[in-house]
Design a protein around this motif. Structure first.
Motif, PDB file in Angstrom:
ATOM      1  N   GLN A   1      -8.222 -19.160  -4.708  1.00 44.27           N
ATOM      2  CA  GLN A   1      -8.691 -17.769  -4.711  1.00 44.27           C
ATOM      3  C   GLN A   1      -7.687 -16.886  -3.968  1.00 44.27           C
ATOM      4  OE1 GLN A   1     -12.653 -17.637  -3.060  1.00 44.27           O
ATOM      5  NE2 GLN A   1     -13.511 -18.974  -4.623  1.00 44.27           N
ATOM      6  N   PRO A   2      -6.508 -16.646  -4.533  1.00 44.35           N
ATOM      7  CA  PRO A   2      -5.520 -15.793  -3.864  1.00 44.35           C
ATOM      8  C   PRO A   2      -6.041 -14.370  -3.731  1.00 44.35           C
ATOM      9  CG  PRO A   2      -4.863 -16.230  -6.116  1.00 44.35           C
ATOM     10  CD  PRO A   2      -6.053 -17.097  -5.861  1.00 44.35           C
ATOM     11  N   TYR A   3      -5.350 -13.597  -2.902  1.00 42.98           N
ATOM     12  CA  TYR A   3      -5.843 -12.251  -2.582  1.00 42.98           C
ATOM     13  C   TYR A   3      -4.725 -11.232  -2.703  1.00 42.98           C
ATOM     14  CZ  TYR A   3      -3.368 -12.124   1.893  1.00 42.98           C
ATOM     15  OH  TYR A   3      -2.388 -12.090   2.858  1.00 42.98           O
ATOM     16  N   ALA A   4      -5.150  -9.966  -2.723  1.00 46.97           N
ATOM     17  CA  ALA A   4      -4.208  -8.844  -2.652  1.00 46.97           C
ATOM     18  C   ALA A   4      -4.883  -7.680  -1.947  1.00 46.97           C
ATOM     19  CB  ALA A   4      -3.745  -8.414  -4.033  1.00 46.97           C
ATOM     20  N   VAL A   5      -4.176  -7.079  -1.008  1.00 48.82           N
ATOM     21  CA  VAL A   5      -4.622  -5.823  -0.399  1.00 48.82           C
ATOM     22  C   VAL A   5      -4.153  -4.702  -1.310  1.00 48.82           C
ATOM     23  CG1 VAL A   5      -4.464  -4.300   1.601  1.00 48.82           C
ATOM     24  CG2 VAL A   5      -4.493  -6.794   1.921  1.00 48.82           C
ATOM     25  N   LEU A   6      -5.095  -3.921  -1.813  1.00 47.69           N
ATOM     26  CA  LEU A   6      -4.793  -2.851  -2.760  1.00 47.69           C
ATOM     27  C   LEU A   6      -4.857  -1.500  -2.047  1.00 47.69           C
ATOM     28  CD1 LEU A   6      -7.001  -4.047  -5.768  1.00 47.69           C
ATOM     29  CD2 LEU A   6      -4.634  -4.682  -5.232  1.00 47.69           C
ATOM     30  N   LYS A   7      -3.827  -0.683  -2.259  1.00 45.29           N
ATOM     31  CA  LYS A   7      -3.774   0.648  -1.659  1.00 45.29           C
ATOM     32  C   LYS A   7      -3.186   1.645  -2.656  1.00 45.29           C
ATOM     33  CE  LYS A   7      -3.042  -0.948   3.124  1.00 45.29           C
ATOM     34  NZ  LYS A   7      -2.172  -0.813   4.330  1.00 45.29           N
ATOM     35  N   GLN A   8      -3.278   2.917  -2.312  1.00 47.05           N
ATOM     36  CA  GLN A   8      -2.562   3.935  -3.078  1.00 47.05           C
ATOM     37  C   GLN A   8      -1.060   3.774  -2.855  1.00 47.05           C
ATOM     38  OE1 GLN A   8      -4.149   5.645  -5.198  1.00 47.05           O
ATOM     39  NE2 GLN A   8      -5.840   6.872  -4.395  1.00 47.05           N
ATOM     40  N   LEU A   9      -0.264   4.211  -3.833  1.00 48.84           N
ATOM     41  CA  LEU A   9       1.175   4.316  -3.615  1.00 48.84           C
ATOM     42  C   LEU A   9       1.437   5.276  -2.455  1.00 48.84           C
ATOM     43  CD1 LEU A   9       2.384   4.616  -7.319  1.00 48.84           C
ATOM     44  CD2 LEU A   9       2.697   2.638  -5.809  1.00 48.84           C
ATOM     45  N   PRO A  10       2.543   5.110  -1.749  1.00 48.05           N
ATOM     46  CA  PRO A  10       2.817   5.980  -0.586  1.00 48.05           C
ATOM     47  C   PRO A  10       2.733   7.468  -0.902  1.00 48.05           C
ATOM     48  CG  PRO A  10       4.349   4.142  -0.608  1.00 48.05           C
ATOM     49  CD  PRO A  10       3.574   4.055  -1.891  1.00 48.05           C
ATOM     50  N   GLN A  11       3.199   7.878  -2.088  1.00 47.84           N
ATOM     51  CA  GLN A  11       3.178   9.307  -2.420  1.00 47.84           C
ATOM     52  C   GLN A  11       1.757   9.842  -2.653  1.00 47.84           C
ATOM     53  OE1 GLN A  11       4.634   6.828  -4.165  1.00 47.84           O
ATOM     54  NE2 GLN A  11       4.950   7.378  -6.326  1.00 47.84           N
ATOM     55  N   TYR A  12       0.786   8.933  -2.799  1.00 46.86           N
ATOM     56  CA  TYR A  12      -0.610   9.348  -2.989  1.00 46.86           C
ATOM     57  C   TYR A  12      -1.495   8.912  -1.827  1.00 46.86           C
ATOM     58  CZ  TYR A  12       0.998   9.914  -7.829  1.00 46.86           C
ATOM     59  OH  TYR A  12       1.685  10.284  -8.961  1.00 46.86           O
ATOM     60  N   ALA A  13      -0.900   8.591  -0.706  1.00 53.08           N
ATOM     61  CA  ALA A  13      -1.654   8.043   0.424  1.00 53.08           C
ATOM     62  C   ALA A  13      -2.718   8.995   0.953  1.00 53.08           C
ATOM     63  CB  ALA A  13      -0.700   7.651   1.551  1.00 53.08           C
ATOM     64  N   ASN A  14      -2.541  10.300   0.688  1.00 55.37           N
ATOM     65  CA  ASN A  14      -3.526  11.275   1.168  1.00 55.37           C
ATOM     66  C   ASN A  14      -4.747  11.365   0.261  1.00 55.37           C
ATOM     67  OD1 ASN A  14      -1.894  12.416  -0.885  1.00 55.37           O
ATOM     68  ND2 ASN A  14      -2.526  14.480  -0.280  1.00 55.37           N
ATOM     69  N   ILE A  15      -4.738  10.662  -0.866  1.00 57.21           N
ATOM     70  CA  ILE A  15      -5.879  10.674  -1.788  1.00 57.21           C
ATOM     71  C   ILE A  15      -6.773   9.471  -1.471  1.00 57.21           C
ATOM     72  CG2 ILE A  15      -6.618  10.519  -4.200  1.00 57.21           C
ATOM     73  CD1 ILE A  15      -3.994  11.841  -4.979  1.00 57.21           C
ATOM     74  N   PRO A  16      -8.019   9.690  -1.100  1.00 57.07           N
ATOM     75  CA  PRO A  16      -8.881   8.564  -0.723  1.00 57.07           C
ATOM     76  C   PRO A  16      -9.261   7.711  -1.931  1.00 57.07           C
ATOM     77  CG  PRO A  16     -10.131  10.606  -0.736  1.00 57.07           C
ATOM     78  CD  PRO A  16      -8.696  10.991  -0.931  1.00 57.07           C
ATOM     79  N   LEU A  17      -9.385   6.425  -1.703  1.00 53.95           N
ATOM     80  CA  LEU A  17      -9.935   5.540  -2.718  1.00 53.95           C
ATOM     81  C   LEU A  17     -11.418   5.852  -2.894  1.00 53.95           C
ATOM     82  CD1 LEU A  17      -8.306   2.170  -1.552  1.00 53.95           C
ATOM     83  CD2 LEU A  17      -7.526   3.654  -3.404  1.00 53.95           C
ATOM     84  N   THR A  18     -11.942   5.498  -4.061  1.00 55.07           N
ATOM     85  CA  THR A  18     -13.335   5.804  -4.384  1.00 55.07           C
ATOM     86  C   THR A  18     -14.072   4.535  -4.783  1.00 55.07           C
ATOM     87  OG1 THR A  18     -12.785   8.045  -5.132  1.00 55.07           O
ATOM     88  CG2 THR A  18     -14.847   7.118  -5.914  1.00 55.07           C
ATOM     89  N   LEU A  19     -15.321   4.438  -4.357  1.00 55.72           N
ATOM     90  CA  LEU A  19     -16.188   3.331  -4.751  1.00 55.72           C
ATOM     91  C   LEU A  19     -17.485   3.911  -5.293  1.00 55.72           C
ATOM     92  CD1 LEU A  19     -17.062   0.363  -4.878  1.00 55.72           C
ATOM     93  CD2 LEU A  19     -17.680   0.521  -2.452  1.00 55.72           C
ATOM     94  N   GLY A  20     -17.805   3.589  -6.534  1.00 56.41           N
ATOM     95  CA  GLY A  20     -19.014   4.119  -7.150  1.00 56.41           C
ATOM     96  C   GLY A  20     -19.899   3.033  -7.711  1.00 56.41           C
ATOM     97  N   LEU A  21     -21.207   3.261  -7.662  1.00 57.29           N
ATOM     98  CA  LEU A  21     -22.183   2.347  -8.262  1.00 57.29           C
ATOM     99  C   LEU A  21     -22.639   2.951  -9.581  1.00 57.29           C
ATOM    100  CD1 LEU A  21     -23.957  -0.150  -8.200  1.00 57.29           C
ATOM    101  CD2 LEU A  21     -25.580   1.112  -6.767  1.00 57.29           C
ATOM    102  N   THR A  22     -22.123   2.391 -10.677  1.00 55.34           N
ATOM    103  CA  THR A  22     -22.372   2.929 -12.019  1.00 55.34           C
ATOM    104  C   THR A  22     -22.057   4.424 -12.027  1.00 55.34           C
ATOM    105  OG1 THR A  22     -24.166   1.310 -12.105  1.00 55.34           O
ATOM    106  CG2 THR A  22     -23.964   2.773 -13.975  1.00 55.34           C
ATOM    107  N   ASP A  23     -20.992   4.784 -11.381  1.00 56.07           N
ATOM    108  CA  ASP A  23     -20.608   6.187 -11.232  1.00 56.07           C
ATOM    109  C   ASP A  23     -19.084   6.283 -11.189  1.00 56.07           C
ATOM    110  OD1 ASP A  23     -20.408   8.882 -10.685  1.00 56.07           O
ATOM    111  OD2 ASP A  23     -21.011   8.691  -8.580  1.00 56.07           O
ATOM    112  N   TYR A  24     -18.517   7.071 -12.088  1.00 51.64           N
ATOM    113  CA  TYR A  24     -17.066   7.268 -12.118  1.00 51.64           C
ATOM    114  C   TYR A  24     -16.731   8.756 -12.106  1.00 51.64           C
ATOM    115  CZ  TYR A  24     -18.413   7.552 -17.059  1.00 51.64           C
ATOM    116  OH  TYR A  24     -19.043   7.867 -18.238  1.00 51.64           O
TER     117      TYR A  24
END
Length: 311
Positions: free
Chosen positions: A158-181
């Motif tokens: 079960q390998p892993y990866a830390v996922l982030k925005q590209l550096p040029q988009y670092a000021n844009i927050p990631l989003t988490l939605g429940l049946t919502d986009y």
């Protein structure tokens, strides 16, 4: 006769004075209770408006089996904060909506990853996804800078990866939605017509307002800048996980591309070799661009399913 009259009159005056004294005392006591009640109400209002607790757990309303609205749900991040030595394992946590007035709390089972990338990541089970209200999920999601991807492979790892925005988009927050986009393109398998459908967990990167451009887009995978140039302004930028309890047949849509290849080629083995329970993992899709890629777990050789943690 006159003596008896004067004595009787004095008795009446004395009794009247006593009555008035008792009445004054009663009024003063009532005023004290009213003032005390007002102060208690003010304290309760201040407690009601306070959206956190000292240990991150929901606060019970005294004398009831209900929990105060506006309280914050527990999460693996808060468990880690309370006990930095807490191990990675399954936990049962209590969640409560900050929006549903006097909401009855729910308990859900989650897997807490307490080591990778500092730990504190919450992984939901498919059953937990069904039980949650969107506001409950929102109250658990505080770190808008990273997700933790775990991949269940056919070889048992079960390998892993830390996922982030590209550096040029670092000021844009990631989003988490429940049946919502909201603000993003929908996942392919959310469409009606026999596909996997709802509910689903939506992990958004660039919203449409940023992704509807002919520019460099993508995501960072374990520190690697995984990029592509959006050729047609199609603003797809997400992962989506589906419990798929009906065992519905997924989409046959497939767009190969180096972006998807690079996501899974930059996975890292976790040093301990520890694996999460298989019930944590779900059917998933990932979509990028506009000339990026689209892949589902059933289209990637050697991969069974995905899990994505948040904190």
């Amino acid at each position: 006769m006159q003596f008896r009259f004067e004595f009787s009159t004095k008795q009446k005056i004395s009794r009247n004075k006593m009555k008035w004294s008792l009445l004054v005392v009663a009024v003063l006591q009532l005023q004290f209770l009213i003032i005390q009640g007002q102060e208690t109400k003010k304290v309760e209002e201040r407690r009601f408006l306070n959206l956190t607790t000292t240990d991150g757990t929901p606060e019970r309303i005294p004398g009831t089996d209900q929990f105060r609205p506006g309280r914050i749900s527990d999460s693996c991040r808060r468990i880690k904060q309370r006990d930095p030595s807490a191990p990675s394992k399954m936990y049962t946590i209590t969640v409560v909506s900050p929006l549903l007035v006097y909401a009855t709390p729910k308990t859900i089972d989650v897997y807490c990853e307490m080591g990778l990338n500092g730990g504190g990541y919450t992984f939901l089970t498919p059953e937990s996804v069904v039980k949650l209200h969107p506001s409950e999920l929102s109250s658990m999601f505080a770190d808008k800078a990273s997700f933790l991807l775990r991949v269940r492979k056919t070889d048992g790892t079960q390998p892993y990866a830390v996922l982030k925005q590209l550096p040029q988009y670092a000021n844009i927050p990631l989003t988490l939605g429940l049946t919502d986009y909201t603000g993003y393109n929908p996942p392919v398998n959310s469409y009606t017509g026999g596909l996997v459908g709802q509910p689903f967990l939506y992990f958004g990167f660039l919203p449409k307002e940023s992704a509807t451009n002919n520019n460099v887009q993508g995501l960072q995978v374990n520190g690697f800048n995984n990029v592509f140039t959006n050729c047609d302004r199609n603003p797809n930028s997400h992962f989506t996980l589906f419990p798929n309890f009906p065992e519905a047949t997924p989409s046959v849509y497939d767009v190969p591309g180096t972006v998807c290849d690079q996501i899974f080629s930059h996975l890292l083995p976790n040093p301990s070799g520890r694996v999460m329970p298989p019930q944590i993992f779900m059917f998933g899709e990932t979509h990028w661009g506009g000339c990026g890629c689209y892949k589902q777990t059933n289209q990637i050789s050697g991969i069974l399913s995905l899990a994505i943690g948040f904190r």
